[in-house]
Design a protein around this motif. Structure first.
Motif, mmCIF file in Angstrom:
data_model
loop_
_atom_site.group_PDB
_atom_site.id
_atom_site.type_symbol
_atom_site.label_atom_id
_atom_site.label_comp_id
_atom_site.label_asym_id
_atom_site.label_seq_id
_atom_site.Cartn_x
_atom_site.Cartn_y
_atom_site.Cartn_z
ATOM 1 N N ARG A 17 0.932 -1.163 -0.012
ATOM 2 C CA ARG A 17 0.085 -0.117 0.137
ATOM 3 C C ARG A 17 0.965 1.423 -0.123
ATOM 4 N N ILE A 18 1.779 1.374 0.730
ATOM 5 C CA ILE A 18 2.613 2.457 0.970
ATOM 6 C C ILE A 18 3.547 2.681 -0.418
ATOM 7 N N ALA A 19 4.052 1.577 -0.926
ATOM 8 C CA ALA A 19 4.798 1.657 -2.381
ATOM 9 C C ALA A 19 4.024 2.240 -3.231
ATOM 10 N N ASN A 20 2.848 1.667 -3.503
ATOM 11 C CA ASN A 20 2.112 2.200 -4.762
ATOM 12 C C ASN A 20 1.264 3.604 -4.246
ATOM 13 N N THR A 21 1.102 3.678 -3.026
ATOM 14 C CA THR A 21 0.508 4.949 -2.933
ATOM 15 C C THR A 21 1.429 6.028 -3.419
ATOM 16 N N GLN A 22 2.702 5.910 -2.944
ATOM 17 C CA GLN A 22 3.528 6.954 -3.464
ATOM 18 C C GLN A 22 3.940 7.066 -4.811
ATOM 19 N N THR A 23 3.828 5.737 -5.389
ATOM 20 C CA THR A 23 3.986 5.928 -7.093
ATOM 21 C C THR A 23 2.869 6.548 -7.608
ATOM 22 N N MET A 24 1.585 6.337 -7.175
ATOM 23 C CA MET A 24 0.535 6.955 -7.668
ATOM 24 C C MET A 24 0.542 8.704 -7.391
ATOM 25 N N GLN A 25 0.897 8.933 -6.220
ATOM 26 C CA GLN A 25 1.001 10.400 -5.896
ATOM 27 C C GLN A 25 1.996 11.075 -6.594
ATOM 28 N N ALA A 33 -5.588 4.801 0.241
ATOM 29 C CA ALA A 33 -5.222 3.139 0.505
ATOM 30 C C ALA A 33 -5.853 2.761 1.740
ATOM 31 N N MET A 34 -6.435 1.409 1.445
ATOM 32 C CA MET A 34 -7.042 0.745 2.376
ATOM 33 C C MET A 34 -6.782 -0.860 2.167
ATOM 34 N N GLU A 35 -7.014 -1.454 3.454
ATOM 35 C CA GLU A 35 -6.484 -2.822 3.803
ATOM 36 C C GLU A 35 -7.814 -3.652 3.775
ATOM 37 N N ARG A 36 -9.013 -3.032 3.536
ATOM 38 C CA ARG A 36 -10.340 -4.069 3.594
ATOM 39 C C ARG A 36 -11.058 -3.475 2.575
ATOM 40 N N ALA A 37 -11.727 -4.532 1.729
ATOM 41 C CA ALA A 37 -12.726 -4.336 0.606
ATOM 42 C C ALA A 37 -13.796 -3.539 1.169
ATOM 43 N N ASP A 38 -14.469 -4.477 2.248
ATOM 44 C CA ASP A 38 -15.895 -3.888 2.563
ATOM 45 C C ASP A 38 -15.738 -2.608 3.061
ATOM 46 N N LYS A 39 -14.726 -2.120 3.706
ATOM 47 C CA LYS A 39 -14.828 -0.505 4.162
ATOM 48 C C LYS A 39 -14.590 0.428 2.993
ATOM 49 N N ALA A 40 -14.322 0.045 1.803
ATOM 50 C CA ALA A 40 -14.360 0.700 0.666
ATOM 51 C C ALA A 40 -15.621 1.046 -0.052
ATOM 52 N N LEU A 41 -16.422 0.003 0.048
ATOM 53 C CA LEU A 41 -17.590 0.149 -0.700
ATOM 54 C C LEU A 41 -18.536 1.512 -0.413
ATOM 55 N N PRO A 42 -18.626 1.855 0.836
ATOM 56 C CA PRO A 42 -19.428 2.938 1.117
ATOM 57 C C PRO A 42 -18.817 4.258 0.722
ATOM 58 N N PHE A 102 -6.686 -6.743 -15.360
ATOM 59 C CA PHE A 102 -6.116 -7.527 -14.511
ATOM 60 C C PHE A 102 -4.275 -7.357 -14.601
ATOM 61 N N ILE A 103 -3.939 -6.991 -13.500
ATOM 62 C CA ILE A 103 -2.341 -7.118 -13.425
ATOM 63 C C ILE A 103 -1.932 -8.189 -12.376
ATOM 64 N N GLU A 104 -1.037 -8.803 -12.784
ATOM 65 C CA GLU A 104 -0.039 -9.836 -11.937
ATOM 66 C C GLU A 104 0.967 -9.299 -11.282
ATOM 67 N N LYS A 105 1.139 -9.490 -10.087
ATOM 68 C CA LYS A 105 2.319 -9.169 -9.166
ATOM 69 C C LYS A 105 3.308 -10.039 -9.441
ATOM 70 N N PRO A 106 4.600 -9.517 -9.309
ATOM 71 C CA PRO A 106 5.049 -8.185 -9.390
ATOM 72 C C PRO A 106 4.794 -7.228 -10.561
ATOM 73 N N PHE A 107 4.452 -6.116 -10.473
ATOM 74 C CA PHE A 107 4.316 -5.020 -11.619
ATOM 75 C C PHE A 107 5.025 -4.080 -11.608
ATOM 76 N N ALA A 108 5.318 -3.537 -12.668
ATOM 77 C CA ALA A 108 6.546 -2.174 -12.800
ATOM 78 C C ALA A 108 5.239 -0.947 -12.446
ATOM 79 N N ALA A 109 5.931 0.106 -11.812
ATOM 80 C CA ALA A 109 5.381 1.197 -11.631
ATOM 81 C C ALA A 109 4.508 1.759 -12.732
ATOM 82 N N ASP A 110 5.390 1.864 -13.966
ATOM 83 C CA ASP A 110 4.920 2.569 -14.954
ATOM 84 C C ASP A 110 3.617 1.822 -15.621
#
Length: 452
Positions: A17-25, A33-42, A102-110
């Motif tokens: 979460r931290i690495a990809n948040t920085q990449t996209m920022q 960034a969140m760790e649970r999907a059910d918390k994101a629905l609202p 669909f993106i498979e890990k590990p993936f490039a930031a670009d």
């Protein structure tokens, strides 16, 4: 509120979460960034403008279940699924379930950033199309012809039409060719008490000078050579309704004198008759030239100009109301799709930019023609919007045989696409012999294998 594109990133692993948040920022996105999907629905809604990235293998609600729940909120919401356990079958199933990608890990930031950019472009286009549809629906709820546009000029025009529609005042319309002068006149008619009676349109420039008086005022038998029976003229036919005189500047001077008298007295005499026929009608005259300047050059009667100029409505050219172009184009696409029973292709953001930067010398009529071509030919027949617009731009600069060739090529390409490259079916649909079809395909560089 941030103006940055919103991205929701869901993964149960903190370091990811931290690495990809920085990449996209760093790429300019607003990331939550969140760790649970059910918390994101609202956080999601039908008009939420962002993109969701969700890991498939997370505790509680997994990515596939989240995707299905998100689609209940909005089927068009872009959801990008990621997984470290992915395989071809999982990727195919994810796309079938409605995932944007669909993106498979590990993936490039670009790779992640480019996928998110494409998804955000798609989301923006979806919301824009919804907005256009809602606005079209709102305008279509108004009875009668629709004057479409959100620009200040068109809002003023609609307001003025509403103000004067149910009066008897004659109207002078000013506007370039293709701006929609007849549509405005029909709107005036349909919003008036005269809507139950005839709407009669006359293009003064299309009627020969020696026939225009008979066309407008009618004639009795024997009024002139060839007048065998009585003819009811356009003025009389429009009685109690609306008469639209387009290209009024083309009216011959002697007829202008006659017209002035009719407007003043509200009565006509058929050619060859002395009987006055009283009239109750509204006259709307339209011109693409400056009638005041024409009258000063003695090319148009000054007294008729002032008699017509009771209420003046000016219709702006399309280039002066570019904010209306996406809405109008969307409207014309829907109309063309219904008329030709074709699926309506949705233009992307680059194509919209192309429409917005075009000079539109033919105004709304040109835009309507482009929409028709896009629905009929479009990408499915190998034409992109830029090519279609270039063809329209070049039409006035090419010879008649070249225009015929262009049209013929378009028809053959269209049938090859419909028949999926089957030459027997194509020649039957076009009604031409096999050799003729072969010769023309060779002439235009068409290959049947490109359409299979």
């Amino acid at each position: 509120m941030s103006s940055k594109p919103p991205v929701l990133f869901i993964d149960d692993e903190k370091h990811i979460r931290i690495a990809n948040t920085q990449t996209m920022q760093l790429a300019g996105f607003e990331v939550n960034a969140m760790e649970r999907a059910d918390k994101a629905l609202p956080m999601l809604s039908y008009d939420w403008p962002g993109v969701v990235i969700c890991d498939i293998k997370i505790p509680g609600m997994d990515g596939i279940e989240f995707l299905l729940k998100a689609q209940e909120i909005d089927r068009d919401l872009p959801v990008i699924l990621i997984s470290g356990h992915g395989d071809i079958a999982m990727a195919v199933q994810a796309i079938r379930d409605g995932a944007y990608d669909f993106i498979e890990k590990p993936f490039a930031a670009d790779q992640l950033v480019e996928t998110v950019k494409r998804a955000l472009d798609k989301r923006a286009l979806t919301l824009e199309n919804r907005s256009l549809r809602q606005e079209l629906d709102a305008q279509n709820n108004t009875p009668g012809p629709r004057i479409i546009g959100r620009s200040p000029a068109m809002q003023r025009l609609r307001s003025t039409i509403a103000q004067i529609a149910d009066t008897d005042a004659d109207v002078l319309l000013l506007g370039e060719t293709g701006t929609g002068k007849e549509l405005v006149t029909r709107s005036l008619h349909e919003h008036s008490r005269r809507r139950e009676y005839n709407f009669v349109a006359v293009n003064c420039g299309a009627v020969p000078d020696n026939l225009i008086e008979s066309e407008l005022f009618g004639h009795e038998p024997g009024a002139f050579t060839g007048a065998k029976g009585r003819r009811v003229g356009r003025f009389e036919h429009a009685n109690h309704g609306t008469l639209f005189l387009d290209e009024i500047e083309s009216m011959p001077t002697p007829v202008q004198v006659h017209l002035l008298r009719v407007l003043q007295e509200r009565a006509i005499e058929r050619l060859g008759s002395n009987a006055l026929i009283p009239l109750d009608l509204r006259v709307v005259a339209a011109t693409k030239v400056d009638l005041k300047a024409a009258s000063e050059r003695a090319e148009f009667r000054e007294d008729l100009y002032y008699r017509l100029n009771v209420v003046t409505l000016e219709i702006p050219p399309l280039r002066d109301r570019r904010e209306d172009i996406p809405l109008l184009f969307h409207h014309f696409l829907l109309m063309a799709g219904a008329r030709y029973r074709r699926e309506v292709p949705q233009p992307n953001s680059e194509q919209i930019r192309l429409l917005l930067t075009h000079p539109w010398p033919g105004n709304v009529r040109e835009l309507c023609n482009i929409a028709d071509r896009y629905v009929l030919l479009g990408e499915n027949v190998g034409y992109d919007l830029n090519t279609l617009m270039q063809e329209v731009d070049n039409e006035t600069a090419i010879t008649l045989p070249q225009q015929v060739d262009c049209f013929e090529k378009s028809l053959i390409k269209q049938q090859l696409e419909i028949q999926k490259g089957n030459l027997k079916n194509t020649m039957e649909a076009l009604g031409i012999p096999r050799k003729t079809l072969y010769d023309k395909m060779r002439k235009y560089g068409l290959d049947k294998s490109h359409y299979k």
